[in-house]
Scaffold this active site. Structure first.
Site, PDB file in Angstrom:
ATOM      1  CB  CYS A   1      -0.941   0.011   1.202  1.00 48.36           C
ATOM      2  SG  CYS A   1      -0.115   0.247   2.781  1.00 48.36           S
TER       3      CYS A   1
ATOM      4  CB  CYS B   1       4.697  -0.219   1.591  1.00 49.87           C
ATOM      5  SG  CYS B   1       3.731  -1.478   2.439  1.00 49.87           S
TER       6      CYS B   1
ATOM      7  CG  ASP C   1       6.065  29.838 -33.053  1.00 48.94           C
ATOM      8  OD1 ASP C   1       6.251  31.057 -33.058  1.00 48.94           O
ATOM      9  OD2 ASP C   1       6.714  29.026 -33.740  1.00 48.94           O
TER      10      ASP C   1
END
Length: 756
Positions: free
Chosen positions: A30, A33, A448
């Site tokens: 999980c 950890c 651009d």
């Protein structure tokens, strides 16, 4: 280019360029950890670490080459680790495969034993007359393998965490199983009777007294099932993410004096000649030396139509050769290829944590101990209220199980992992979650002009000399001057002059004037070539005839190069730069998404207006020098707009970096790519709205996951505390919550670009 086999064997594989150490981690269950490993690595002198639970990888800075120290720290924390090698997922795949196999075996045993156990406990509880001598012992014997061997991953993680003074969701599962089992033993040896939970309809039948072995067994089975499907889903999500790096070839066919030999891809160097057989992937970035074929670029760019290549054509690593054999000369190899760079960018997206991710990490750290305290208080409260001991314990167990924040830890990284992987398949690379957050806020897209909206392939379409000058004079002088230019306009002028007049005359004292043009001496005369602003700043008068020509060409949308000789105007060249075929459609799609479009160009206002009108943009900003592009973006931001900047060149790097969201066309420079938040690989401007749509979809998925995860815990804990949730149902709901979050994230695999 040719080499012997001995030379091949002596050459080392090309190493990764990134100094950051990455470790593959195994054994995490999980997000807690991941936090624990981060803290453990952070205790090393001068080391900082970021651990991603979804990708099972740690990014470590400050080891100073001592990778063994980092691996030792992870192993000391109770997990396994290995140095991550770019493009090599073998170790992590094997670790995940071993974990899936282990979970599958434990789940199978747990399910097989839980079915008769639950049947026995419920049946014998309802029909006391059917109880036989030793039925309690049979139930215990069925439960022992479940709460010990099958649940061992949860117990092992709990012991590991307790040794270091930390907690995780495994602690809640382990504690719930142990408490249920121990309480069942207490009841069996003559302890207090406990009213059980009836999972049918209607009131609890008389005699339905549970001994909680079914709770312990069912809870472990549900948790193992959820963990198993969650791990498989995360592996599938990782497969999407690593799809780009998976396109790289492991071996190549190298041409040597002794013949064609197959060697590892890591031994190829620039200049080597390679053979790409039909149906195989191109291993390097290079140029076709011989052969003709069609190349499928869809695996890397999302483009469906194959590209025809011939001698002189550029090819990229990761694309797939069609029906013809190709001989190519390697230019960029290993980690220098565009494919490797894009894979690295996709990987980088997993390292960057935005505000919401950090908030979730902080919540997870305090949530688990808070839940344990709440469970104890709830149990005590029920006991003080006069509830039976068994009922109070059942409520406490339900609180422990239902509150596991696993779904919370998976909500963001799984969606990001799948979305970034899917984007890579479509030629769209999102660098990180901060880019997702920006995409959800932007309201203006600045494009651009040259090389982004247009092809950037200039061609001299008009030559208009003033009286006293000829076409050959004007084109010859301008072409001679521009032969030293590196700008696309300059190259177009010199190329046209060379094609029409032959080899250009020499130029002396060449001077490139950024954003204005160029100056130099040709035939002993000082020549200026560039914009109107250049001539005005140099004190050159513009006669009426020239003004008339300039106006006509600007109305036609031409890019102009005005020429002056010895301080007097000589004429004007009109260059055509075709708009990309999909530019109008892309701009229409952006506008349909509620975004304001702005065209940014250094052209004159009249020329820019003509191009802008043909494209249908909302606003055109003209006569902008390269150095001023970032200032234009900043000005729009001061007006309260959230700006996305789309560019391709080194001149766009500052604007890309200063925008709220920077998008770089991959055909542009590396500087532009590094400055951008989103990389667009497809040579199709529709990738811009597709990128915005994908980013919004990813952000929406993350928000949906977080709403579900937070809402689930907020709503479920009061229900459990009030005694309305059976511990079995709580266990099933918690496991289902994590699976739902991962499954929702996997829906991003189905994202499709605009098809209009």
């Amino acid at each position: 280019m040719a080499r012997t086999d001995t030379a091949l064997n002596d050459r080392p594989a090309i190493e990764a360029l990134d100094d950051v150490v990455e470790l593959d981690i195994a054994g995490m269950t999980c997000s807690a950890c991941a936090t624990r490993i981060e803290r453990k690595l952070g205790k090393l002198d001068g080391v900082t670490a970021s651990v991603n639970f979804a990708t099972e990888r740690a990014t470590v800075v400050g080891l100073g080459g001592d990778t063994a120290a980092g691996i030792a720290a992870v192993e000391k924390a109770g997990y396994r680790a290995a140095l991550h090698r770019p493009g090599d997922d073998e170790w992590s795949r094997r670790a995940t495969s071993d974990r899936i196999d282990s979970l599958r075996r434990r789940l199978a045993v747990s399910a097989v034993l839980s079915v008769p156990l639950c049947d026995l406990t419920i049946l014998l509880a309802l029909v006391p007359a059917w109880r036989f001598t030793g039925w309690q012992l049979v139930c215990v014997l069925l439960a022992v393998p479940i709460v010990t061997w099958a649940a061992w991953p949860f117990h092992r993680a709990t012991f590991r965490n307790l040794r270091s003074g930390s907690l995780s969701m495994d602690t809640l599962v382990s504690l719930g199983a142990i408490v249920s089992f121990v309480w069942a033993l207490v009841v069996l040896v003559g302890g207090p009777s406990a009213a059980g939970y009836w999972i049918g309809f209607g009131p609890t039948p008389p005699g339905a007294d549970a001994i909680y072995l079914d709770v312990a067994a069912g809870m472990v089975t549900f948790q193992l099932g959820g963990r198993y499907f969650e791990t498989r889903s995360r592996r599938r999500a990782g497969d999407v993410l690593h799809a780009i790096s998976g396109l790289a070839s492991r071996t190549v066919v190298l041409r040597t004096p002794e013949g064609d030999v197959e060697v590892p891809a890591g031994q190829v160097r620039p200049g080597d000649v390679l053979i790409v057989r039909p149906g195989t992937a191109v291993p390097v970035d290079g140029v076709v030396e011989a052969g003709r074929s069609s190349v499928d670029t869809s695996t890397m760019t999302g483009e469906t139509a194959p590209v025809e290549v011939e001698p002189g054509s550029a090819v990229a690593a990761g694309t797939v050769n069609g029906s013809g054999a190709l001989t190519i000369v390697a230019e960029r190899v290993g980690q220098h290829t565009r494919l490797a760079q894009l894979a690295a960018i996709a990987d980088e997206a997993q390292r960057r944590k935005a505000g919401v991710t950090k908030l979730v990490d902080r919540i997870s750290r305090v949530f688990i101990p808070a839940v344990m305290v709440v469970a104890v208080l709830v149990t005590a409260g029920w006991l003080l209220a006069g509830a039976p001991v068994g009922a109070a314990i059942g409520v406490g167990i339900a609180v422990l199980i239902i509150a596991c924040p696993c779904a919370l830890g998976l909500a963001t990284p799984t969606a990001l992992m799948v979305g970034v992987g899917r984007g890579g398949q479509l030629g769209i690379l999102v660098k990180g979650q901060d880019a997702l957050e920006a995409s959800g806020r932007i309201d203006t897209v600045v494009l651009d002009k040259t090389g982004t909206v247009t092809t950037g392939a200039f061609a001299v379409a008009d030559v208009r000399p003033l009286d006293g000058w000829t076409r050959a004079d004007l084109l010859g002088l301008a072409g001679a001057l521009e032969q030293s230019s590196e700008h696309a306009i300059g190259r177009a002028v010199s190329g046209a002059a060379a094609a029409e007049l032959g080899r250009p005359e020499p130029v002396e004292g060449f001077e490139a004037l950024s954003g204005l043009g160029a100056a130099g001496v040709v035939r002993g005369r000082r020549v200026l070539a560039g914009s109107r602003r250049l001539l005005v700043e140099q004190g050159v008068a513009l006669p009426e005839a020239l003004e008339s020509d300039v106006a006509q060409l600007e109305d036609a949308g031409r890019t102009l190069v005005l020429v002056a000789v010895d301080g007097a105007a000589a004429g004007v060249l009109g260059l055509a730069d075709d708009v990309k075929p999909t530019a109008r459609q892309a701009i229409a799609q952006l506008q349909a998404m509620g975004l304001r479009t702005v065209l940014l160009t250094g052209d004159t206002k009249r020329a820019a207006a003509a191009v802008g009108a043909s494209l249908g943009v909302d606003e055109t900003i003209a006569e902008v020098l390269p150095a001023d592009k970032a200032a234009v973006v900043a000005d729009l931001q001061r007006q309260g707009r959230r700006v996305a900047m789309v560019g391709d060149g080194i001149n766009d790097a500052a604007a890309l970096a200063s925008a709220d969201l920077g998008m770089a066309i991959v055909t542009g420079t590396d500087v532009a790519m590094k400055s951008a938040d989103v990389i667009l690989v497809r040579d199709d401007l529709r990738a811009v709205p597709d990128a915005v749509a994908l980013a919004r979809r990813m952000l929406g998925t993350i928000r949906g996951n977080l709403v579900w995860a937070f809402g689930y815990n907020i709503a479920a804990i009061p229900l459990a505390a009030s005694g309305l949730l059976n511990p079995l149902i709580a266990a099933a709901a918690m496991a289902l919550s994590s699976v739902l979050v991962v499954t929702n994230s996997l829906r991003l695999r189905n994202f499709a670009p605009h098809q209009d």
